[in-house]
Write a protein that holds these residues in place. Structure first.
Motif, PDB file in Angstrom:
ATOM      1  N   GLY A   1      -7.675  -5.728   7.604  1.00  0.00           N
ATOM      2  CA  GLY A   1      -6.882  -4.583   7.178  1.00  0.00           C
ATOM      3  C   GLY A   1      -5.712  -4.250   8.090  1.00  0.00           C
ATOM      4  N   CYS A   2      -5.077  -3.135   7.788  1.00  0.00           N
ATOM      5  CA  CYS A   2      -3.959  -2.694   8.621  1.00  0.00           C
ATOM      6  C   CYS A   2      -4.439  -1.543   9.505  1.00  0.00           C
TER       7      CYS A   2
ATOM      8  N   CYS B   1      -6.052   1.443   7.173  1.00  0.00           N
ATOM      9  CA  CYS B   1      -7.367   1.359   6.536  1.00  0.00           C
ATOM     10  C   CYS B   1      -8.462   0.962   7.525  1.00  0.00           C
TER      11      CYS B   1
ATOM     12  N   CYS C   1      -7.181  -0.794   2.144  1.00  0.00           N
ATOM     13  CA  CYS C   1      -6.270  -0.003   1.326  1.00  0.00           C
ATOM     14  C   CYS C   1      -5.716  -0.905   0.221  1.00  0.00           C
TER      15      CYS C   1
ATOM     16  N   CYS D   1      -3.503  -3.853   1.479  1.00  0.00           N
ATOM     17  CA  CYS D   1      -4.248  -4.897   2.207  1.00  0.00           C
ATOM     18  C   CYS D   1      -5.136  -5.689   1.251  1.00  0.00           C
TER      19      CYS D   1
HETATM   20 ZN   LIG Z   1      -4.504  -1.480   4.905  1.00  0.00          ZN
END
Ligand SMILES: [Zn+2]
Ligand SMILES: [Zn+2]
Length: 454
Positions: free
Chosen positions: A188-189, A192, A251, A254
């Motif tokens: 993820g980033c 998230c 999210c 992602c």
């Molecule tokens: Zn994300």
């Protein structure tokens, strides 16, 4: 262990060479010499990766072995094993903290930023091959100085790049006849991942899980909690088996990115294993992470495979900006060359010897040697694959060398041939010898070699 040698009929013990003050030097622990016999593996690997990088548009870059230690502390991450336990660093004469590079990516990104490569058409695709240093516990395929191949694609956020990098890695191994499985996950980033790490920390804290963790994990929990997922201790593996999976917390962006990467991989038929416990140990990764694990027909031990991963990589969308550059998404991977060589050796994959020569020039007597040396240079300059061993006097010994080299013809020059103005052509396979006019030797040998190709 004592070694013996036969000297004029007497058996004598070989004594190790001692210098005048009695000191004998050996290489440092965890270091390795690459001897000539092994070099053909290195040639094979560099040939393969050069071919692939050219096809996919990656350009070669080199960076210095020494960098400011802070570069790695800031990018790779102070809590990563590489920095916390394994980095070679020292204070130099200017009181600067210097590191021997423990991995390739931070130096490449530093170079991208420092040379303003964001002004070039994006993405910038870079191929790097160099030595890295880690003060690790030496074991099979793991050295303190080892060699990595790195491919980095900077300035592109599209998932096709992630998939293509994985494809390049897959092709590399497949074409070297090494069976591998791609392990893939998304972490993820920064957005998230936050929510997920919260869930994960709660999981490890609940139901007394925490007390069962190994000491490293107890310390990591709350600081680098993702790492608990890939801890190699039995008790931690057991607890992590039921941990929440990040895939469920990605999210929208992602998730879409990850689905696309997998779709591209399906499209080009790269097999992969979704591995929710794969996190990679470094701070800068985001979204896609992957590792390349060897598959051994007789080895179902996943733990062994993961510890000897042949390579790995992932996306690092925030690193360029973090190191002071204009924001640029990026993705890359590294391959450990020594481990690949170990695999090729283990599997006895036959190697073609590209040192094959056509002609061997042999001589008998000092006068013949002089003439043979001139002939050798003439043939070499004419572009023929020619070999020699002028330090040997006996014809028998020279022909043995010629045999070992796999040459097709030997040209033999002795006292008689010097007087007659001739030379012998010996077909090394049949052993048939023919007398030829010395002046015509170049045409004669070229003709035979050309006939053979047809
Ligand atoms: Zn994300
Ligand atoms: Zn643990």
């Amino acid at each position: 262990m004592q070694k013996f040698i036969r000297n004029k009929g007497k058996i004598e013990e070989i004594k190790p060479f001692k210098s005048k003050n009695g000191k004998v030097f050996a290489r440092l622990r965890g270091m390795k010499d690459v001897l000539p016999d092994e070099y053909r593996y290195w040639s094979l690997i560099s040939k393969k990766i050069n071919e692939l990088t050219k096809t996919y548009g990656y350009k070669r870059i080199d960076t210095p072995i020494l960098e400011n230690a802070e570069l790695y502390e800031r990018s790779t991450g102070k809590t990563s094993d590489i920095i916390a336990k394994e980095m070679f660093s020292f204070i130099d004469k200017n009181d600067d903290k210097i590191a021997l590079r423990p991995e390739g990516t931070p130096g490449i990104v530093r170079s991208y930023v420092e040379h303003g490569m964001f002004n070039l058409p994006q993405p910038v695709k870079l191929f790097w091959l160099g030595q890295v240093f880690r003060h690790d516990k030496p074991q099979a395929g793991r050295f303190r100085q080892f060699t990595q191949i790195d491919l980095e694609c900077i300035g592109e956020k599209g998932p096709v790049i992630d998939a293509q990098l994985i494809l390049i890695a897959y092709n590399f191994f497949k074409e070297l006849q090494i069976d591998i499985m791609i392990q893939i996950n998304s972490i993820g980033c920064s957005e998230c991942r936050k929510a997920y790490i919260n869930k994960l920390e709660n999981y490890y804290k609940e139901r007394g899980n925490r007390t069962k963790l190994c000491n490293d994990c107890k310390r990591r929990l709350g600081k680098n909690s993702l790492r608990l997922l890939d801890c190699k201790e039995d008790q931690c593996i057991a607890i992590s088996a039921d941990a929440p999976q990040i895939i469920d917390y990605l999210c929208e962006e992602c998730k879409n990115h990850f689905v696309k990467v997998l779709e591209y991989l399906d499209e080009v038929e790269v097999p992969y294993n979704l591995n929710s416990h794969l996190v990679r140990g470094l701070d800068y990764y985001s979204k896609t992470v992957f590792e390349i694990w060897p598959i051994d027909a007789d080895d179902s031990n996943v733990e062994v495979s993961r510890q000897l991963a042949l390579g790995g990589g992932g996306r690092y969308d925030g690193l360029v900006e973090y190191l002071g550059g204009r924001p640029a998404p990026a993705c890359g991977f590294g391959i450990g060359v020594e481990r690949v060589i170990l695999k090729i050796k283990e599997k006895n994959i036959p190697l073609k010897d590209d040192d094959q020569a056509d002609i061997f020039v042999a001589q008998l007597g000092d006068q013949a040697r002089r003439k043979a040396m001139i002939l050798f240079e003439e043939l070499r300059r004419a572009g023929l694959q020619v070999r020699q061993d002028f330090s040997k006097d006996s014809l028998k010994n020279q022909l043995e060398v010629a045999n070992k080299l796999g040459t097709k013809y030997s040209l033999i020059l002795g006292q008689k041939e010097i007087v007659d103005g001739t030379i012998l052509i010996r077909d090394m396979e049949s052993g048939i010898q023919e007398v030829v006019d010395f002046k015509k030797i170049r045409q004669e040998i070229t003709k035979r070699l050309n006939n053979e190709i047809k």
